[in-house]
Design an enzyme around this catalytic site. Structure first.
Site, short mmCIF file in Angstrom:
data_model
loop_
_atom_site.label_atom_id
_atom_site.label_comp_id
_atom_site.label_asym_id
_atom_site.label_seq_id
_atom_site.Cartn_x
_atom_site.Cartn_y
_atom_site.Cartn_z
N GLU A 344 0.84 -1.20 0.00
CA GLU A 344 0.00 0.00 0.00
C GLU A 344 0.87 1.25 0.00
O GLU A 344 1.70 1.44 0.89
CB GLU A 344 -0.92 0.02 1.22
CG GLU A 344 -1.77 1.27 1.33
CD GLU A 344 -2.62 1.31 2.60
OE1 GLU A 344 -2.80 2.42 3.15
OE2 GLU A 344 -3.09 0.24 3.03
N GLU A 397 -5.45 5.25 -0.63
CA GLU A 397 -4.74 3.98 -0.51
C GLU A 397 -4.53 3.46 -1.93
O GLU A 397 -5.51 3.20 -2.65
CB GLU A 397 -5.55 2.96 0.29
CG GLU A 397 -5.77 3.31 1.75
CD GLU A 397 -6.58 2.23 2.47
OE1 GLU A 397 -6.97 1.23 1.82
OE2 GLU A 397 -6.81 2.38 3.68
#
Length: 451
Positions: A344, A397
């Protein structure tokens, strides 16, 4: 002396007798294990193997709205700084200066402010980047932040990796031609996305929808990516014999007298109309659009904020990058979770946050983030994102994956047999029964008070 020896001998004999008994006879008839496995009792049993976790809530200690003197002190731990101190940086990083007592070890630097990246200034705009040189932990993705004045052009170019973009401000017109000669032109607005597969040539130009031009975030699914390694039209032709160029285009060599002698990279241009049409191609247009109107997607509302997602199931061409745009209200948090197969790369747009990365083997570290900061969380690391401010937190994200996926801690435990959860965590039946069997994603909560 005789009494002492007698006592020692008695102790040894008793110990031998107990050791020789079967395990079931040496234990109390109502063992701790039996209490812990009971599903009828609503009372949590003592932990049979390790001490209880601390009851210290480990709140964040200050934020941008408080006047707290930032010092490496938490409760009775630590002491104030006697030497020199960079107070503005310490104010931004309370959980680095005074970590929660639950932190242990280090995970590597998981924070990089774009403000610390060197900016390359050009006529018509600028660019800065983050890769493994700035953030060694970020091995799977790199980020570029680019600004173009109205009409300015990021010249025709291509990359050896895919390019994904999120428009931060203004509008950007993109053009492209794929390997089959199919072309594409679109104006991409604030909050919208574009994606070019590896090797597909394209250009980027600021429209005059805003007098300020445009600014955008670029993501490349390779932590070693360097924007200086881009393959540029002008750079290639400047390093090719003009005789070869003329022969390639079946032109007179004199027609190429005024081509640039070096790369342009970013340069001023005439703003294009929003309805710009590409030349008609015998092969037609690309079947899958290279842009996506992410700003028009309706977010899903949760108790603590909102989420909207774009991956290859909705933005079909984007086969290497997925994104979630998340808002978190004051006092709320992105729930505890992990991503099973994706790294991420995060970018904070508004508000302030703290994130604890759990790396396993008792290693956990907490970081604080402000707008313009980059976060990075390796595959499988447990984490949450807590709003530590008094305004809405908004962040991205971004994943090196065709689809978005995560595992919710609360949902995992809610869908696990309660007796098993109880034996692990010594929780009451009523507490376990309240666990959410659907993902909370962004959960509300009581706002933590800064000291």
């Amino acid at each position: 002396m005789g009494k002492f020896l007698t006592a020692v001998l008695c102790a040894v004999l008793y110990g031998s007798l107990v050791a020789s008994l079967p395990v079931s006879e040496a234990q109390p008839s109502s063992s701790v294990a039996e209490i812990a496995t009971s599903t009828s009792s609503d009372t949590a049993a003592p932990s049979p193997t390790v001490p209880y976790a601390s009851d210290d809530p480990n709140y964040w200690l200050w934020n941008e709205t408080t006047t707290t003197d930032p010092q490496p002190e938490r409760g009775t731990l630590g002491a104030n700084i006697l030497g020199t101190q960079n107070i503005p940086i310490d104010r931004q990083n309370p959980d680095i200066l005074a970590p929660p007592t639950t932190d242990e070890g280090t995970v590597g630097n998981a924070k990089w402010p774009f403000s610390l990246s060197k900016i390359q200034l050009n006529t018509g705009g600028w660019v800065r980047q983050q890769n493994v040189q700035q953030m060694p932990i970020a091995t799977a993705m790199a980020g570029v932040n680019m600004r173009l004045e109205s009409g300015a052009i990021r010249e025709l170019h291509w990359h050896q990796t895919a390019e994904w973009a999120y428009v931060l401000s203004g509008s950007t017109q993109i053009t492209s031609v794929d390997q089959l000669g199919r072309n594409y032109v679109a104006t991409v607005r604030q909050g919208d996305l574009w994606y070019f597969p590896p090797g597909i040539p394209h250009s980027l130009q600021a429209t005059n929808d805003s007098s300020e031009g445009t600014e955008f975030l670029l993501i490349f699914p390779d932590g070693n990516f360097n924007d200086d390694d881009t393959l540029l039209l002008t750079d290639w032709l400047a390093h090719t014999p003009k005789e070869v160029i003329a022969k390639n285009f079946q032109d007179d060599i004199a027609d190429w007298n005024d081509i640039p002698g070096s790369q342009l990279y970013i340069f001023p241009g005439v703003p294009p109309p929003d309805n710009q049409q590409p030349p008609t191609s015998p092969a037609g247009e690309v079947p899958e659009p290279f842009s996506y109107a992410f700003s028009e997607v309706t977010p899903t509302q949760y108790t603590g904020g909102t989420v909207k997602i774009a991956d290859s199931t909705t933005f079909n061409i984007s086969t290497q990058i997925a994104v979630a745009e998340i808002t978190v209200e004051p006092g709320a948090m992105r729930e505890m979770h992990w991503h099973p197969t994706e790294n991420e790369w995060g970018f904070f747009l508004e508000g302030t946050a703290r994130v604890t990365l759990f790396a396993g083997t008792a290693i956990a570290q907490t970081f604080d983030y402000q707008p313009g900061d980059i976060s990075y969380i390796p595959t499988g690391y447990g984490h949450y994102v807590e709003n530590t401010g008094n305004t809405t937190l908004k962040f991205l994200e971004i994943f090196n994956s065709p689809i978005f996926q995560d595992v919710s801690l609360a949902q995992w435990l809610a869908l696990t047999p309660p007796a098993l959860v109880k034996q692990h965590l010594q929780l009451s039946d009523s507490t376990i029964a309240k666990f959410n069997r659907t993902k909370g994603v962004v959960v509300g909560g009581h706002r933590a008070k800064a000291s």
